[in-house]
Structure formats: structure tokens, C-alpha cells
Design a protein around this motif. Structure first.
Motif, short mmCIF file in Angstrom:
data_model
loop_
_atom_site.label_atom_id
_atom_site.label_comp_id
_atom_site.label_asym_id
_atom_site.label_seq_id
_atom_site.Cartn_x
_atom_site.Cartn_y
_atom_site.Cartn_z
N ILE A 96 8.44 9.08 -13.17
CA ILE A 96 7.72 10.08 -12.38
C ILE A 96 6.38 9.52 -11.93
O ILE A 96 5.95 9.73 -10.81
N LEU A 97 5.71 8.79 -12.80
CA LEU A 97 4.37 8.29 -12.50
C LEU A 97 4.35 6.93 -11.83
O LEU A 97 3.29 6.47 -11.42
N HIS A 98 5.49 6.29 -11.69
CA HIS A 98 5.52 4.93 -11.15
C HIS A 98 4.91 4.85 -9.75
O HIS A 98 3.99 4.06 -9.52
N ASP A 99 5.43 5.61 -8.80
CA ASP A 99 4.95 5.54 -7.42
C ASP A 99 3.46 5.90 -7.30
O ASP A 99 2.71 5.18 -6.63
N PRO A 100 3.00 7.00 -7.93
CA PRO A 100 1.56 7.28 -7.84
C PRO A 100 0.69 6.16 -8.42
O PRO A 100 -0.37 5.85 -7.88
N MET A 101 1.13 5.54 -9.51
CA MET A 101 0.34 4.46 -10.10
C MET A 101 0.34 3.22 -9.21
O MET A 101 -0.67 2.54 -9.10
N VAL A 102 1.45 2.93 -8.57
CA VAL A 102 1.51 1.80 -7.64
C VAL A 102 0.52 2.03 -6.50
O VAL A 102 -0.24 1.13 -6.12
N GLU A 103 0.50 3.24 -5.97
CA GLU A 103 -0.43 3.56 -4.88
C GLU A 103 -1.88 3.47 -5.35
O GLU A 103 -2.75 2.97 -4.64
N LEU A 104 -2.15 3.95 -6.55
CA LEU A 104 -3.50 3.90 -7.08
C LEU A 104 -3.96 2.45 -7.26
O LEU A 104 -5.08 2.10 -6.89
N ARG A 105 -3.10 1.62 -7.79
CA ARG A 105 -3.45 0.20 -7.98
C ARG A 105 -3.62 -0.52 -6.66
O ARG A 105 -4.37 -1.50 -6.58
N ALA A 106 -2.94 -0.07 -5.62
CA ALA A 106 -3.02 -0.73 -4.31
C ALA A 106 -4.28 -0.36 -3.55
O ALA A 106 -4.61 -1.02 -2.56
N GLN A 107 -4.99 0.66 -3.99
CA GLN A 107 -6.22 1.09 -3.32
C GLN A 107 -7.21 -0.07 -3.27
O GLN A 107 -7.60 -0.60 -4.29
N GLN A 108 -7.62 -0.45 -2.08
CA GLN A 108 -8.61 -1.51 -1.92
C GLN A 108 -10.03 -0.95 -1.95
O GLN A 108 -10.96 -1.64 -2.31
N ASP A 109 -10.16 0.31 -1.56
CA ASP A 109 -11.47 0.96 -1.54
C ASP A 109 -11.80 1.42 -2.96
O ASP A 109 -11.20 2.35 -3.49
#
Length: 44
Positions: free
Chosen positions: A4-17
Motif C-alpha cells: 500500500i505504501l510502496h508507490d507513495p514512498m517512491v514518489e516521496l523519495r523522488a521529490q527533488q524539491d
């Protein structure tokens, strides 16, 4: 739970800002009543 948390965590880690990442982490801490994690002197 991990799936469940995989996709949100991937997006969070990808944040450059950094400011956007910090804001997202603060929101998650508030939503899930989490304590800030302290690692090597930095608060995440």
C-alpha cells in the motif's frame, strides 16, 4: 501494508524539491501521529 505504501514512498523519495519533501513528511507525521526520525543529526 508495504504494498500500500510502496508507490507513495517512491514518489516521496523522488521529490527533488527539499522543501516539498519536508512538507510531505510533516503531513505524514501529522496524519499518522509519528515522531520525527533523527538520523545523523538531521530531522527527516
Amino acid at each position: 501494508m508495504n504494498k500500500i505504501l510502496h508507490d507513495p514512498m517512491v514518489e516521496l523519495r523522488a521529490q527533488q524539491d527539499i522543501e516539498a519533501r519536508r512538507h510531505a513528511m510533516e503531513t505524514l507525521q501529522l496524519l499518522f501521529n509519528l515522531e520525527p526520525e533523527i538520523t545523523s543529526g538531521k530531522v527527516f
